[in-house]
Design a protein around this motif. Structure first.
Motif, PDB file in Angstrom:
ATOM      1  N   ASN A 251       2.515   9.259  -8.925  1.00  0.00           N
ATOM      2  CA  ASN A 251       1.808   8.736 -10.105  1.00  0.00           C
ATOM      3  C   ASN A 251       0.630   7.901  -9.589  1.00  0.00           C
ATOM      4  OD1 ASN A 251       3.665   9.929 -11.849  1.00  0.00           O
ATOM      5  ND2 ASN A 251       5.040   8.168 -11.746  1.00  0.00           N
ATOM      6  N   SER A 252      -0.451   8.579  -9.325  1.00  0.00           N
ATOM      7  CA  SER A 252      -1.519   7.979  -8.524  1.00  0.00           C
ATOM      8  C   SER A 252      -2.825   7.804  -9.289  1.00  0.00           C
ATOM      9  CB  SER A 252      -1.782   8.879  -7.305  1.00  0.00           C
ATOM     10  OG  SER A 252      -2.091  10.201  -7.753  1.00  0.00           O
ATOM     11  N   GLU A 253      -2.795   7.975 -10.614  1.00  0.00           N
ATOM     12  CA  GLU A 253      -4.060   7.955 -11.374  1.00  0.00           C
ATOM     13  C   GLU A 253      -4.830   6.653 -11.142  1.00  0.00           C
ATOM     14  OE1 GLU A 253      -1.081   8.569 -12.605  1.00  0.00           O
ATOM     15  OE2 GLU A 253      -1.106  10.627 -13.364  1.00  0.00           O
ATOM     16  N   ILE A 254      -4.111   5.532 -11.201  1.00  0.00           N
ATOM     17  CA  ILE A 254      -4.794   4.237 -11.065  1.00  0.00           C
ATOM     18  C   ILE A 254      -5.352   4.078  -9.650  1.00  0.00           C
ATOM     19  CG2 ILE A 254      -4.493   1.728 -11.194  1.00  0.00           C
ATOM     20  CD1 ILE A 254      -4.407   3.253 -13.920  1.00  0.00           C
ATOM     21  N   TYR A 255      -4.557   4.488  -8.679  1.00  0.00           N
ATOM     22  CA  TYR A 255      -5.022   4.427  -7.285  1.00  0.00           C
ATOM     23  C   TYR A 255      -6.308   5.238  -7.123  1.00  0.00           C
ATOM     24  CZ  TYR A 255      -5.003   5.008  -2.227  1.00  0.00           C
ATOM     25  OH  TYR A 255      -5.346   5.027  -0.898  1.00  0.00           O
ATOM     26  N   GLU A 256      -6.327   6.414  -7.724  1.00  0.00           N
ATOM     27  CA  GLU A 256      -7.516   7.268  -7.594  1.00  0.00           C
ATOM     28  C   GLU A 256      -8.710   6.652  -8.322  1.00  0.00           C
ATOM     29  OE1 GLU A 256      -6.634  11.682  -7.551  1.00  0.00           O
ATOM     30  OE2 GLU A 256      -4.696  10.899  -8.178  1.00  0.00           O
ATOM     31  N   GLN A 257      -8.453   5.999  -9.456  1.00  0.00           N
ATOM     32  CA  GLN A 257      -9.568   5.332 -10.156  1.00  0.00           C
ATOM     33  C   GLN A 257     -10.183   4.239  -9.290  1.00  0.00           C
ATOM     34  OE1 GLN A 257      -8.529   3.860 -14.043  1.00  0.00           O
ATOM     35  NE2 GLN A 257      -7.662   5.833 -14.655  1.00  0.00           N
ATOM     36  N   LEU A 258      -9.347   3.657  -8.420  1.00  0.00           N
ATOM     37  CA  LEU A 258      -9.857   2.590  -7.549  1.00  0.00           C
ATOM     38  C   LEU A 258     -10.481   3.152  -6.271  1.00  0.00           C
ATOM     39  CD1 LEU A 258      -6.976  -0.021  -8.050  1.00  0.00           C
ATOM     40  CD2 LEU A 258      -9.344  -0.200  -8.854  1.00  0.00           C
ATOM     41  N   GLY A 259     -10.589   4.463  -6.211  1.00  0.00           N
ATOM     42  CA  GLY A 259     -11.282   5.079  -5.073  1.00  0.00           C
ATOM     43  C   GLY A 259     -10.373   5.707  -4.045  1.00  0.00           C
ATOM     44  N   GLY A 260      -9.056   5.653  -4.259  1.00  0.00           N
ATOM     45  CA  GLY A 260      -8.122   6.207  -3.279  1.00  0.00           C
ATOM     46  C   GLY A 260      -7.964   7.714  -3.423  1.00  0.00           C
ATOM     47  N   THR A 261      -7.464   8.313  -2.372  1.00  0.00           N
ATOM     48  CA  THR A 261      -7.213   9.762  -2.366  1.00  0.00           C
ATOM     49  C   THR A 261      -5.756   9.992  -1.999  1.00  0.00           C
ATOM     50  OG1 THR A 261      -9.457  10.097  -1.565  1.00  0.00           O
ATOM     51  CG2 THR A 261      -7.958  11.975  -1.376  1.00  0.00           C
ATOM     52  N   VAL A 262      -5.078  10.827  -2.764  1.00  0.00           N
ATOM     53  CA  VAL A 262      -3.665  11.109  -2.448  1.00  0.00           C
ATOM     54  C   VAL A 262      -3.596  12.172  -1.363  1.00  0.00           C
ATOM     55  CG1 VAL A 262      -2.676  10.479  -4.674  1.00  0.00           C
ATOM     56  CG2 VAL A 262      -3.474  12.820  -4.298  1.00  0.00           C
ATOM     57  N   ALA A 263      -2.440  12.234  -0.717  1.00  0.00           N
ATOM     58  CA  ALA A 263      -2.245  13.225   0.351  1.00  0.00           C
ATOM     59  C   ALA A 263      -1.100  14.151  -0.029  1.00  0.00           C
ATOM     60  CB  ALA A 263      -1.924  12.513   1.663  1.00  0.00           C
ATOM     61  N   ASP A 264      -1.236  15.420   0.378  1.00  0.00           N
ATOM     62  CA  ASP A 264      -0.125  16.354   0.182  1.00  0.00           C
ATOM     63  C   ASP A 264       0.928  16.098   1.259  1.00  0.00           C
ATOM     64  OD1 ASP A 264      -1.285  17.624  -1.968  1.00  0.00           O
ATOM     65  OD2 ASP A 264      -2.440  18.969  -0.672  1.00  0.00           O
ATOM     66  N   HIS A 265       2.197  16.192   0.856  1.00  0.00           N
ATOM     67  CA  HIS A 265       3.266  16.065   1.850  1.00  0.00           C
ATOM     68  C   HIS A 265       3.260  17.320   2.718  1.00  0.00           C
ATOM     69  CE1 HIS A 265       7.393  15.557   3.395  1.00  0.00           C
ATOM     70  NE2 HIS A 265       7.132  14.269   3.232  1.00  0.00           N
ATOM     71  N   PRO A 266       3.438  17.165   4.050  1.00  0.00           N
ATOM     72  CA  PRO A 266       3.368  18.340   4.924  1.00  0.00           C
ATOM     73  C   PRO A 266       4.351  19.452   4.527  1.00  0.00           C
ATOM     74  CG  PRO A 266       3.700  16.312   6.197  1.00  0.00           C
ATOM     75  CD  PRO A 266       3.672  15.913   4.766  1.00  0.00           C
ATOM     76  N   ALA A 277       2.692   1.331   7.373  1.00  0.00           N
ATOM     77  CA  ALA A 277       4.044   0.764   7.289  1.00  0.00           C
ATOM     78  C   ALA A 277       4.019  -0.570   6.539  1.00  0.00           C
ATOM     79  CB  ALA A 277       4.613   0.580   8.687  1.00  0.00           C
ATOM     80  N   THR A 278       2.887  -1.254   6.561  1.00  0.00           N
ATOM     81  CA  THR A 278       2.741  -2.531   5.857  1.00  0.00           C
ATOM     82  C   THR A 278       2.559  -2.323   4.351  1.00  0.00           C
ATOM     83  OG1 THR A 278       0.351  -2.414   6.072  1.00  0.00           O
ATOM     84  CG2 THR A 278       1.555  -3.596   7.820  1.00  0.00           C
ATOM     85  N   GLY A 279       2.365  -1.071   3.938  1.00  0.00           N
ATOM     86  CA  GLY A 279       2.083  -0.795   2.529  1.00  0.00           C
ATOM     87  C   GLY A 279       0.599  -0.769   2.212  1.00  0.00           C
ATOM     88  N   ALA A 280      -0.235  -1.187   3.189  1.00  0.00           N
ATOM     89  CA  ALA A 280      -1.686  -1.209   2.946  1.00  0.00           C
ATOM     90  C   ALA A 280      -2.202   0.222   2.778  1.00  0.00           C
ATOM     91  CB  ALA A 280      -2.402  -1.885   4.118  1.00  0.00           C
ATOM     92  N   THR A 281      -3.096   0.396   1.820  1.00  0.00           N
ATOM     93  CA  THR A 281      -3.685   1.716   1.593  1.00  0.00           C
ATOM     94  C   THR A 281      -5.139   1.717   2.080  1.00  0.00           C
ATOM     95  OG1 THR A 281      -4.634   1.257  -0.578  1.00  0.00           O
ATOM     96  CG2 THR A 281      -2.290   1.893  -0.517  1.00  0.00           C
ATOM     97  N   ASP A 282      -5.805   2.836   1.893  1.00  0.00           N
ATOM     98  CA  ASP A 282      -7.214   2.932   2.298  1.00  0.00           C
ATOM     99  C   ASP A 282      -8.121   2.112   1.385  1.00  0.00           C
ATOM    100  OD1 ASP A 282      -6.525   4.564   4.335  1.00  0.00           O
ATOM    101  OD2 ASP A 282      -7.080   6.440   3.317  1.00  0.00           O
ATOM    102  N   VAL A 283      -7.608   1.688   0.233  1.00  0.00           N
ATOM    103  CA  VAL A 283      -8.426   0.890  -0.687  1.00  0.00           C
ATOM    104  C   VAL A 283      -8.120  -0.591  -0.420  1.00  0.00           C
ATOM    105  CG1 VAL A 283      -8.959   0.395  -3.100  1.00  0.00           C
ATOM    106  CG2 VAL A 283      -8.318   2.721  -2.415  1.00  0.00           C
ATOM    107  N   PRO A 284      -9.107  -1.335   0.071  1.00  0.00           N
ATOM    108  CA  PRO A 284      -8.850  -2.747   0.389  1.00  0.00           C
ATOM    109  C   PRO A 284      -8.288  -3.504  -0.812  1.00  0.00           C
ATOM    110  CG  PRO A 284     -10.982  -2.063   1.235  1.00  0.00           C
ATOM    111  CD  PRO A 284     -10.483  -0.937   0.384  1.00  0.00           C
ATOM    112  N   GLY A 285      -7.242  -4.287  -0.555  1.00  0.00           N
ATOM    113  CA  GLY A 285      -6.636  -5.084  -1.622  1.00  0.00           C
ATOM    114  C   GLY A 285      -5.591  -4.342  -2.429  1.00  0.00           C
ATOM    115  N   VAL A 286      -5.365  -3.067  -2.109  1.00  0.00           N
ATOM    116  CA  VAL A 286      -4.384  -2.284  -2.861  1.00  0.00           C
ATOM    117  C   VAL A 286      -3.266  -1.841  -1.924  1.00  0.00           C
ATOM    118  CG1 VAL A 286      -3.990  -0.185  -4.221  1.00  0.00           C
ATOM    119  CG2 VAL A 286      -6.140  -1.443  -4.470  1.00  0.00           C
ATOM    120  N   TRP A 287      -2.035  -2.132  -2.331  1.00  0.00           N
ATOM    121  CA  TRP A 287      -0.847  -1.740  -1.570  1.00  0.00           C
ATOM    122  C   TRP A 287      -0.040  -0.720  -2.384  1.00  0.00           C
ATOM    123  CZ3 TRP A 287      -3.220  -6.177  -0.469  1.00  0.00           C
ATOM    124  CH2 TRP A 287      -3.184  -6.668   0.838  1.00  0.00           C
TER     125      TRP A 287
END
Ligand SMILES: Cc1cc2nc3c(=O)[nH]c(=O)nc-3n(C[C@H](O)[C@H](O)[C@H](O)COP(=O)(O)OP(=O)(O)OC[C@H]3O[C@@H](n4cnc5c(N)ncnc54)[C@H](O)[C@@H]3O)c2cc1C
Length: 324
Positions: A251-266, A277-287
């Motif tokens: 459920n990544s709609e909000i993450y994507e609105q903030l500029g993030g990109t989801v990844a397909d599971h291998p 592992a820290t929960g940090a994502t590619d979008v600064p300030g978003v975990w």
């Protein structure tokens, strides 16, 4: 701090943060993924608890530490500044379905995932009860019963293998899965799993079980592996439970609105928010925590990720207040 999602992951993160004297608001739409099941298993200390009761208890615990809750869906989000660098800076504005907007310095995405079932009439009627996906969540409850496994990907063979530990009456219905390779055929045969090379046409829940109507694959109607699996057109088999591997869509709609990109599971089984592992994502300030970042996380693992991420965010806040 704002957390989007108040399931196991979001609640656990909120408690750590509130116990670190952080101001936390959780915005939650109130639909934890396991709500269709009456009981949650492998939850240490709460074995078999109703999923909604579990989150209600977690919420009460969080409220005792001052966490505030908004019962709403976050419908959109935007940055108030690109990179929140100072601990006092407001980084995000979240718009909710409740009509209130919430400002936050940091955002935790704890929105879980959506189980996208194959488009088979009647299948979703039994979801979480007689139609199941996880041998550890529900397998014990259907032990010894006739279990049909509907193939959706190559991983479905693995799923059938796990269910064979719980019943010696497992039938693998290929449906959309690729035909078995040599190793998979050997596995099915040696574990006594009946193989049916057919698709599922429809599923009907009855008082005595679940009726599964089969349709031969036109391209390869001949059964392979265990001959007991031979199927005629529109044959119906009755099972006690059906196992199926949904597509696990973050459920990544909000993450994507903030500029993030989801990844397909291998494995091809789903998508998730890439997080360290820290929960940090590619979008600064978003975990990201729980199932939004990890399709395989069960309740306790989701809560564990919430605890770890909450601690990381607290440490990051403290460090950002120290002049470099
Ligand atoms: C049928 C079923 C049975 C299961 N049984 C078990 C079991 O017995 N034991 C076990 O360990 N695991 C079980 N699981 C797995 C378990 O459901 C997950 O591990 C767990 O729910 C993940 O927690 P989470 O906090 O990441 O997400 P969730 O629990 O799904 O919580 C996400 C929350 O975010 C909210 N949300 C989503 N989007 C928004 C938005 N935009 N704004 C606001 N809120 C939002 C949702 O409404 C929800 O309340 C089961 C899964 C299924 C499908």
């Amino acid at each position: 701090m704002a957390e989007i999602g108040g399931g196991a992951g979001g609640l656990a993160a909120s408690i750590v943060l509130a116990r670190s004297l952080r101001s936390v608001v959780v915005i939650d739409a109130g639909s934890p993924r396991n709500a269709p099941s009456a009981h949650a298993h492998n939850v240490l200390g709460q074995e078999g608890i109703n999923p909604l009761e579990l989150v209600a208890k977690g919420r009460r615990e969080a409220e005792e530490y001052g966490v505030r809750f908004v019962d709403a869906t976050v419908v959109s989000a935007e940055h108030t500044q690109q990179v929140p660098q100072e601990s006092e800076a407001v980084g995000f504005i979240l718009e909710t379905s409740f009509g209130v907007s919430i400002e936050a310095k940091r955002v935790v995405i704890a929105t879980g995932l959506t189980d996208v079932l194959p488009d088979i009439p009647g299948l979703s009627d039994g979801w979480g009860e007689t139609v199941i996906h996880c041998p550890y969540c529900h397998g014990y409850e259907v032990r010894g019963e006739r279990i049909g496994v509907i193939g959706t990907t190559a991983m479905s063979y693995h799923q059938a293998m796990l269910f064979s530990q719980l019943s010696d009456r497992v039938t693998f219905i290929r449906h959309d899965a690729p035909e078995p390779d040599e190793a998979q055929t050997r596995m099915l045969e040696s574990l006594g799993i009946t193989y049916v090379d057919a698709a599922v046409e429809a599923v009907v829940r009855t008082d005595s079980g679940t009726d599964v109507t089969l349709r031969s694959h036109t391209s390869s109607a001949a059964p392979r592996g265990n001959e007991a699996g031979a199927t005629a057109e529109n044959e119906t088999m009755t099972v006690g439970a059906l196992a199926v591997g949904p597509y696990f869509r973050a459920n990544s709609e909000i993450y994507e609105q903030l500029g993030g990109t989801v990844a397909d599971h291998p494995s091809g089984m789903g998508s998730s928010i890439p997080a360290e592992a820290t929960g940090a994502t590619d979008v600064p300030g978003v975990w990201a925590v729980g199932n939004s970042a990890d399709i395989s996380a069960m309740v306790v693992a989701s809560a564990t990720s919430g605890v770890l991420v909450g601690a990381q965010i607290n440490a990051e806040f403290i460090m950002s207040s120290v002049p470099s």
